[in-house]
Structures are given as structure tokens and as C-alpha cells.
Design a protein around this motif. Structure first.
Motif, PDB file in Angstrom:
ATOM      1  N   LEU A 226     -21.361  -7.236  36.786  1.00 32.20           N
ATOM      2  CA  LEU A 226     -20.548  -7.062  37.997  1.00 32.20           C
ATOM      3  C   LEU A 226     -21.448  -6.674  39.160  1.00 32.20           C
ATOM      4  O   LEU A 226     -22.271  -5.761  39.036  1.00 32.20           O
ATOM      5  N   TRP A 227     -21.282  -7.381  40.295  1.00 33.66           N
ATOM      6  CA  TRP A 227     -22.009  -7.052  41.523  1.00 33.66           C
ATOM      7  C   TRP A 227     -21.042  -6.371  42.491  1.00 33.66           C
ATOM      8  O   TRP A 227     -19.994  -6.920  42.841  1.00 33.66           O
ATOM      9  N   ILE A 228     -21.408  -5.153  42.904  1.00 30.73           N
ATOM     10  CA  ILE A 228     -20.590  -4.339  43.804  1.00 30.73           C
ATOM     11  C   ILE A 228     -21.341  -4.219  45.126  1.00 30.73           C
ATOM     12  O   ILE A 228     -22.388  -3.585  45.194  1.00 30.73           O
ATOM     13  N   GLY A 247     -10.851  12.507  29.085  1.00 30.78           N
ATOM     14  CA  GLY A 247     -11.119  11.071  28.987  1.00 30.78           C
ATOM     15  C   GLY A 247     -11.548  10.394  30.269  1.00 30.78           C
ATOM     16  O   GLY A 247     -11.928   9.217  30.262  1.00 30.78           O
ATOM     17  N   LEU A 248     -11.506  11.092  31.386  1.00 32.04           N
ATOM     18  CA  LEU A 248     -11.987  10.521  32.644  1.00 32.04           C
ATOM     19  C   LEU A 248     -13.503  10.407  32.614  1.00 32.04           C
ATOM     20  O   LEU A 248     -14.187  11.330  32.186  1.00 32.04           O
ATOM     21  N   ASP A 249     -14.039   9.271  33.078  1.00 30.38           N
ATOM     22  CA  ASP A 249     -15.491   9.125  33.228  1.00 30.38           C
ATOM     23  C   ASP A 249     -15.754   7.929  34.130  1.00 30.38           C
ATOM     24  O   ASP A 249     -15.862   6.793  33.676  1.00 30.38           O
ATOM     25  N   ALA A 250     -15.810   8.172  35.439  1.00 34.66           N
ATOM     26  CA  ALA A 250     -15.952   7.091  36.413  1.00 34.66           C
ATOM     27  C   ALA A 250     -17.104   7.390  37.358  1.00 34.66           C
ATOM     28  O   ALA A 250     -17.360   8.548  37.703  1.00 34.66           O
ATOM     29  N   TYR A 251     -17.772   6.321  37.790  1.00 35.25           N
ATOM     30  CA  TYR A 251     -18.938   6.438  38.668  1.00 35.25           C
ATOM     31  C   TYR A 251     -18.790   5.415  39.791  1.00 35.25           C
ATOM     32  O   TYR A 251     -18.343   4.287  39.560  1.00 35.25           O
ATOM     33  N   GLY A 257     -13.579  12.475  51.224  1.00 34.22           N
ATOM     34  CA  GLY A 257     -12.339  13.220  51.250  1.00 34.22           C
ATOM     35  C   GLY A 257     -11.302  12.738  50.267  1.00 34.22           C
ATOM     36  O   GLY A 257     -10.324  13.447  50.018  1.00 34.22           O
ATOM     37  N   GLN A 258     -11.472  11.550  49.701  1.00 38.02           N
ATOM     38  CA  GLN A 258     -10.525  11.087  48.694  1.00 38.02           C
ATOM     39  C   GLN A 258     -10.970  11.558  47.313  1.00 38.02           C
ATOM     40  O   GLN A 258     -12.132  11.908  47.115  1.00 38.02           O
ATOM     41  N   PHE A 259     -10.048  11.551  46.349  1.00 39.20           N
ATOM     42  CA  PHE A 259     -10.422  12.121  45.049  1.00 39.20           C
ATOM     43  C   PHE A 259     -10.470  11.087  43.937  1.00 39.20           C
ATOM     44  O   PHE A 259     -10.399  11.431  42.767  1.00 39.20           O
ATOM     45  N   PHE A 260     -10.647   9.827  44.283  1.00 40.78           N
ATOM     46  CA  PHE A 260     -10.781   8.785  43.263  1.00 40.78           C
ATOM     47  C   PHE A 260     -11.979   7.897  43.582  1.00 40.78           C
ATOM     48  O   PHE A 260     -12.357   7.744  44.738  1.00 40.78           O
ATOM     49  N   ILE A 261     -12.572   7.338  42.537  1.00 43.41           N
ATOM     50  CA  ILE A 261     -13.659   6.375  42.716  1.00 43.41           C
ATOM     51  C   ILE A 261     -13.058   5.088  43.268  1.00 43.41           C
ATOM     52  O   ILE A 261     -12.214   4.457  42.628  1.00 43.41           O
ATOM     53  N   TYR A 262     -13.486   4.704  44.446  1.00 45.98           N
ATOM     54  CA  TYR A 262     -12.891   3.544  45.102  1.00 45.98           C
ATOM     55  C   TYR A 262     -13.465   2.226  44.578  1.00 45.98           C
ATOM     56  O   TYR A 262     -12.731   1.281  44.281  1.00 45.98           O
ATOM     57  N   GLN A 263     -14.767   2.147  44.492  1.00 49.15           N
ATOM     58  CA  GLN A 263     -15.447   0.972  43.945  1.00 49.15           C
ATOM     59  C   GLN A 263     -16.453   1.467  42.923  1.00 49.15           C
ATOM     60  O   GLN A 263     -17.307   2.292  43.247  1.00 49.15           O
ATOM     61  N   GLY A 264     -16.353   0.973  41.677  1.00 47.94           N
ATOM     62  CA  GLY A 264     -17.280   1.479  40.677  1.00 47.94           C
ATOM     63  C   GLY A 264     -16.942   1.024  39.280  1.00 47.94           C
ATOM     64  O   GLY A 264     -16.442  -0.082  39.074  1.00 47.94           O
ATOM     65  N   PHE A 265     -17.197   1.919  38.307  1.00 46.69           N
ATOM     66  CA  PHE A 265     -17.035   1.533  36.908  1.00 46.69           C
ATOM     67  C   PHE A 265     -16.812   2.768  36.053  1.00 46.69           C
ATOM     68  O   PHE A 265     -17.097   3.903  36.461  1.00 46.69           O
TER      69      PHE A 265
END
Length: 736
Positions: A226-228, A247-251, A257-265
Motif C-alpha cells: 500500500l502506498w500512502i 486490541g487497538l494497534d494503529a499507526y 487534535g483528532q483522536f483517530f489515525i486518519y491515514q495508516g495501517f
């Protein structure tokens, strides 16, 4: 006398009672503050932040809420100013910090964002989401409590409901489709000066991103890739990892200011968003009728009352004191009125689903494959992004935005439609199964470059004739042409070769435009002064391979010529609805194209002493301070950048132009956070961020990635503990 004495006694008693109440309230407030502080400290102890040798935060908590607390705290450490500013924007409170200049952007926001409504939605939100919002606010407040030297411009205490005001990660968002200039013209005072400067259109970098997914059958190791590659304003997002025992593990990239990974894996899937060209925002021309001192609008055979309400916008005066402007604003069932055209009031309709958008933005980071990702997508609260998807099962996909209003395709929704005709109304949302999408195509790749979905997988793309016109408003673009050329009939991909592909130096739009320009000059009579003036320039461009590079003189000349002609054609009549590229190639005519080359040459001679200047001498990366508004100085150190604006088809994007007091071009947008991800037995990635992770100039991580950024030299991502080992700079709990 007795009466006055009784009154005085009563006053004393009342005063004592008021003092007691005041003391009691003060004690309650103090107790509440103590309770809050104790809660923050307990939450902080459940969180560990590990900073790696690039300053990137790896946040771990016992619960997902703990991880959110820690990542909010870590973001504030890196750049609290950007965190707060994003919420001043999203809440319509920027003028409280910046004065009347932000009055109209605040009014625009308040047409859609109502704190009371957000508080109601927060109160009714699922318990799991409410816990995340609570933790988010607590993390930011703990940062402020433990950093008394940090002085917020406006927001001194974050409330959990505020997270709902900024629930999609896309830059700008749909609300920014509303023109501030036209909003002021409609709601401003008579004779009020419109104070919005016009920016040359060549200075505005095309917004968007590149996303590419490669199926295992085309890769050397049999793993999906995947190319980001988001193209945003620099320093718009933080890079971090967030994980929990739940179980959360995102990068990936997090909008400040937001609390979620917007673009990643995460360990199983990766997601890349690109700004869509689908039409999910529409304008309705309302016929207004004045009757009995009230306002109505026509809808079919009836007259409906126009909704009227008051909005107050506080702002800071030049002397620091506060004032406010009050506006009477209007709306129909289509949406708020934002401007007037040809005697009609224009209402705008757009997605306004903050709760579902926040749910979708979070839940997709915990998906484990295509099926679970699509289950989250069924919330249909993504209006602004296409998605390129890949996972460790080898699945790849192109997804259209899930919020697409269903409309009557007889009408052209790229222009205001007749609001009095009920047939123009939205008819719910298009079902997910009826959207253009691609899943595991036989060619083995999918991509998007902010163009239409009809080239997402080469010959296996969705077919344009199968879908309504509103599924795309732009068509193909030069980056899409470039990506298709590079991906077609290719195999043997690795992480390294995908990086090389994404930094390919070919400029397909110049390959189209320059031969036309050369022909124009060749067709001039030998005696024409322009032919003589441009002989050297044309000779250089005639033999150019249309590739950018630091030492390339033709790149400099072509970009200056292209920018000059672009601005000229932007002001030309375009009744035919041609693209700017077609305007340059077809409508401009030989004289305008050649004169633009002469003007560009003169500019180069004036600024640099010659029209033959290496591109790297002109095109530079510079970061001199942490201000949100950029500042550049030709006299201070900067780094040459080989790639160009994406306007000309470069996949690697660097949106740069001259600035007040500079002759060189300095970039402020384009490639920002960039990553390549491989989904093998264990996910692995490489990444780079423009400048560095920290917004503090005194930090070693303020500009430590700059040179790698300019050369496309992506660093290893330390996703797994064994990768992080030996690269740890600091381990701590928030507040320490």
C-alpha cells in the motif's frame, strides 16, 4: 427608624447568606477541579508514551480510552497551537483569537455547527464512544494542567463534546466549499468592504493525494503493498502509533487534535484516503417571496416559511477586548442560505453527521479485513474521500465515498439547481452496492489520484456509463495518466520499487504542452522578434525529456512558463467548460503561449540573472519557525527540492511559489506524511514526514526529516517492539 434598621439587618443577613453561598460554590468548584485533576492523574498512570529517535510517539494504554488520553496528550506536546487552532476553526471561534479577519469563517462554521446540538449528540452517544471523547478531553486538559507555561489563545478547558465538531480527517472539509467572499456579500452590512485578497491561481496547489495498492501476485514476496501519499499543507498532521490491551494497534497520520489515525495501517489492514471528485455538496436556488412581513420560499405548489435565527460571533478587538457581531441567518429544508445569484437565494446541502462520522473514523482503524472495513463503511458518514485499501489476506480495493446523495440525473448538480422543483431534492443516499468500487481486479492494482473512479484499475475500472454524472465532476488528471502508465503491465514490486515509482520524475502534462509551444515558435516568420528572443529557450525545451531534477534547467523554464500561462487563462472566458489544460493547449493560441514564455523568461532574468537556472536553485524547502502562517527568507538556509507541483503530473507533489520578499519558490503543501506498507506475516512500513514531528523550533525533531523528505528517502517505521528496540529516546507517563 425602626423600618430602616430592619432593612439594614435584612441586607446584612442577605450579604452573609450570599457570602456563604459564594464560599460554598467556590469549595464545590475547587472540589470538582481536584476530582478532575485526580482523574487525569489516574488516567495518565495507565498510559505509557515511548518516543523514538525521530521524536514519534508510540502510545500504549490499558484500554482504548487510555490510548486516546495518551495520544491527545502527545499531540499537545508536539504542537498544542495546531491542536487548539483546529478546534477554533471547527467550533467557529477563531475570531476570538485572531479578530475580525476570521469573522466570516466563524459565521460559516456556525451555520452548521451548533454547540448545543453537539452536546445533545454527545449525551446520546454510545458508551464506548463517550468514553473516548471523555479521554480525549482529559488528555488535553492534563497537558494544560501540567504545562502552566502554555497559554491557550481561547480554549482553556476542553469539553468532550467538542470532538464532534471535527470528526472527519479530511483537510478543509465540505464546509469550505462556501465562499467567504460571497457569504460576506450576503450577510455583511451595506457598503462593508470585502477584504479577501485574490491569490494567483498558479499559487494554489491542487488538493488531494495519491493512493496505490498492489496485490500479492504482482509482488516479489507475495505480499500486498500500500502506498500512502496525502498531498496536504505541511505540518497538518502528526505521525504516531496508538495501541491498547483491548486490541487497538494503529499507526499513521493524525490530523492535529483528532483522536483517530486518519491515514495508516494496523497489523492487518491499511487505508489511504484521497480527496474525491464525486459531488456530495449541492446548491439549491431558492425563489424567495415576501408576504405579510415574512419570508417564504417556493417549493412545488406551496410557499414554505424561511427558517430565521440569530447567530452571534464573538471577536477580539485590536486592543484585546472582546466584542461580537450578530447576524440574522436564513435556511430552507435544503440547508443554510450562503449567497445570492440572479435574484435567487442559494442554499447549500452537505453531510452533517458528526456522531456517525466520528464512529466511522474510529472503528475503521480496528477493522481486520475488507469485510470488517465495509461493515464500518455502512455508517455512510464519509463524504469527502475515496479510499485505497489493502490487507494481509491479499485483498485490495478502491472505495468511493459512502455518503453520496441519490439524485435525479436529469439535473446538473455542478451548478445550483432549482430549489422550487421537488424533483431536484436529495432522495436518500446511494446504497454501497450501487457505488463505483473495485475489489481484487485481475490486473492486480488499484490507484486514485483525486481523479474519477473510471481509471482506478485500468481496464477493470468501473464503467462511466453505468453511473450517474454526479459520481465524478472532474474526469482524469495528469497524475492519473502518469500512475496508469507506470502501473500497467508491471510486476515484481517491492517496497523499494514502489517508492521509486511514486517518485518517478516524468511530467506528462508538459509532454503534452511543450511540443505545442515549440511548434508555435517554429511557425513564426524568421523576422519575428519573439522568434529571436525565444530561440535559446525553445532549443532547450525541444530536447527536454520532460523529467524534473535538481539540476534541470528546462524544468525551471517550463514551470515558470506554465504558471504564467495558467494565470492568464484563469482569467479568460471559458464558456465551453474546458479544463485548464485544454485551455492552455487549444484555446490560448500561439501568441498567448509564446508571450507567456517571454514573460517567464523576463521574470527569471530579473530574479536570477538568467532564464537558464537549475530547478534546485529555485525550488526550496525551508522551515524557519513553528508558526502556522509560513514565513520564508532567501537569506536563510533551505534545501533544494527536485519534484514539482502535482499540477504537471508529478506523483510526488511540492506546491511552491514566490512569497513576499523572496525570489525563490518555497513549498507549503504537497507530499506531507508519506508511507509504504507491506502486509506479510507481520506488517512492515517505511515513512517520512515533511520537516519533522515537532512544532517547536528548539526541538531536534523540528526539521530532522527535511533532507530525507526532499530525496524520498523513507525511514523505517518502528511498529513492533523488536523494531523499536535500540531506537528509544524517552519512556514516560503523561504529566511526567
Amino acid at each position: 427608624m425602626q423600618h430602616h434598621g430592619a432593612t439594614a439587618t435584612l441586607r446584612l443577613r442577605r450579604g452573609a447568606f450570599a457570602a456563604a453561598i459564594s464560599l460554598s460554590l467556590g469549595l464545590v468548584a475547587t472540589a470538582h477541579a481536584d476530582d478532575e485533576s485526580a482523574r487525569w492523574q489516574r488516567e495518565a498512570q495507565a498510559v505509557t508514551i515511548t518516543r523514538d529517535d525521530w521524536g514519534i510517539a508510540h502510545v500504549h494504554g490499558k484500554t482504548d480510552a487510555d490510548a486516546v488520553f495518551g495520544m491527545a496528550y502527545a499531540q499537545a506536546e508536539d504542537d498544542f497551537n495546531r491542536v487548539e487552532t483546529n478546534y477554533l476553526n471547527s467550533l467557529g471561534r477563531l475570531a476570538e483569537a485572531e479578530g475580525e479577519s476570521a469573522l466570516w469563517s466563524d459565521l460559516r462554521q456556525k451555520l452548521f455547527i451548533d454547540p448545543a446540538e453537539l452536546q445533545r449528540q454527545y449525551a446520546g452517544s454510545p458508551a464506548w464512544l463517550k468514553a473516548l471523547m471523555n479521554a480525549w478531553a482529559d488528555g488535553l486538559n492534563e497537558y494544560l494542567a501540567t504545562h502552566p507555561g502554555v497559554h491557550p489563545r481561547v480554549i482553556k478547558h476542553f469539553e468532550p463534546w467538542m470532538a464532534l465538531s471535527f470528526s472527519e480527517g479530511s483537510i478543509g472539509g465540505d464546509i469550505e466549499r462556501v465562499s467567504l467572499k460571497q457569504l460576506q456579500a450576503f450577510y455583511g452590512r451595506d457598503g462593508e468592504k470585502v477584504a479577501f485578497a485574490d491569490t494567483p491561481s498558479s499559487w494554489v496547489e491542487p488538493t488531494g493525494s495519491n493512493g496505490i495498492a498492489i496485490a500479492p501476485k504482482l509482488t516479489v514476496d507475495g505480499h500486498a503493498l500500500l502506498w500512502i501519499n496525502p498531498h496536504t499543507s505541511f505540518y497538518f498532521r502528526s505521525e504516531l502509533q496508538m495501541s491498547s490491551d483491548a486490541g487497538l494497534d494503529a499507526y499513521g497520520a493524525v490530523t492535529w487534535g483528532q483522536f483517530f489515525i486518519y491515514q495508516g495501517f494496523n497489523p492487518h489492514i491499511g487505508w489511504m484516503h484521497t480527496s474525491t471528485t464525486a459531488d456530495a455538496v449541492d446548491e439549491f436556488a431558492e425563489t424567495i417571496v415576501h408576504k405579510d412581513g415574512k419570508l417564504f420560499y417556493r417549493y412545488g405548489s406551496e410557499l414554505r416559511p424561511v427558517a430565521v435565527r440569530q447567530i452571534s460571533v464573538p471577536y477580539r478587538r485590536n486592543d484585546g477586548s472582546m466584542a461580537q457581531r450578530s447576524f440574522t441567518v436564513y435556511a430552507t429544508h435544503h440547508g443554510p442560505i450562503v449567497r445570492e445569484k440572479d435574484g435567487k437565494w442559494i442554499a447549500i446541502a452537505l453531510m452533517n453527521k458528526p456522531l456517525q462520522a466520528l464512529e466511522q473514523s474510529w472503528l475503521r482503524t480496528k477493522a481486520s479485513d475488507y469485510a470488517s472495513y465495509m461493515k464500518v463503511a455502512s455508517l455512510q458518514a464519509n463524504s469527502s474521500n475515496n479510499t485505497i485499501f489493502a490487507d494481509d489476506k491479499g485483498e485490495i480495493a478502491y472505495l468511493h465515498p459512502q455518503f453520496i446523495p441519490k439524485r435525479d440525473d436529469r439535473f446538473d448538480y455542478t451548478k445550483p439547481v432549482d430549489g422550487s422543483n421537488p424533483a431536484t431534492d436529495w432522495q436518500g443516499l446511494v446504497a454501497l452496492t450501487d457505488l463505483p468500487h473495485v475489489y481484487d481486479p485481475p490486473n492486480g492494482w488499484v490507484m486514485n489520484t483525486n481523479d474519477w473512479p473510471y481509471s482506478a484499475a485500468g481496464p477493470y475500472s468501473p464503467k462511466r456509463n453505468d453511473y450517474p454524472r454526479y459520481m465524478d465532476t472532474v474526469g482524469e488528471n495528469p497524475r492519473g495518466v502518469h500512475a496508469t502508465m507506470l502501473l500497467t503491465n508491471r510486476q515484481g514490486f517491492t517496497m523499494a520499487s514502489l517508492i521509486t515509482l511514486a517518485f518517478d520524475s516524468y511530467l506528462p502534462e508538459f509532454a503534452r504542452q511543450i511540443p505545442i509551444l515549440v511548434h508555435d515558435c517554429d511557425a513564426l516568420p524568421a523576422s519575428d522578434p519573439l522568434k529571436q528572443k525565444l530561440a535559446g529557450q525553445i532549443a532547450m525545451l525541444r530536447h527536454w525529456d520532460y523529467r524534473w531534477g535538481i539540476a534541470s534547467m528546462p524544468t525551471t523554464l517550463a514551470v515558470f512558463w506554465g504558471d504564467t500561462l495558467w494565470d492568464k487563462m484563469d482569467k479568460a472566458d471559458n464558456a465551453e467548460g474546458l479544463s485548464m489544460y485544454d485551455m492552455m493547449a487549444e484555446k490560448a493560441g500561439p501568441q498567448a503561449r509564446l508571450q507567456a514564455l517571454a514573460d517567464a523568461s523576463d521574470r527569471l532574468v530579473k530574479d536570477f540573472g538568467s532564464w537558464g537556472i537549475p530547478w534546485g536553485d529555485v525550488n526550496r524547502f525551508q522551515r524557519v519557525n513553528g508558526d502556522i502562517a509560513p514565513h520564508f527568507d532567501d537569506g536563510k538556509p533551505s534545501i533544494p527540492v527536485p519534484f514539482t507541483s502535482s499540477r504537471w503530473g508529478s506523483l510526488a507533489s511540492f506546491g511552491a511559489h514566490r512569497w513576499p520578499g523572496t525570489k525563490r519558490y518555497y513549498g507549503t503543501s504537497g507530499n506531507s506524511f508519506v508511507a509504504v506498507v507491506e502486509f506479510g506475516d507481520k506488517v512492515h512500513a517505511r515513512a517520512i514526514t515533511a520537516g519533522g514531528e515537532s512544532g517547536h523550533p528548539d526541538s531536534p525533531h523540528f526539521n530532522d526529516e527535511a533532507e530525507r523528505y526532499t530525496t524520498g528517502n523513507l525511514r523505517q517505521v518502528y511498529f513492533w517492539p523488536e523494531e523499536l528496540k535500540g531506537h528509544v529516546e524517552r519512556v514516560y507517563h503523561p504529566g511526567e
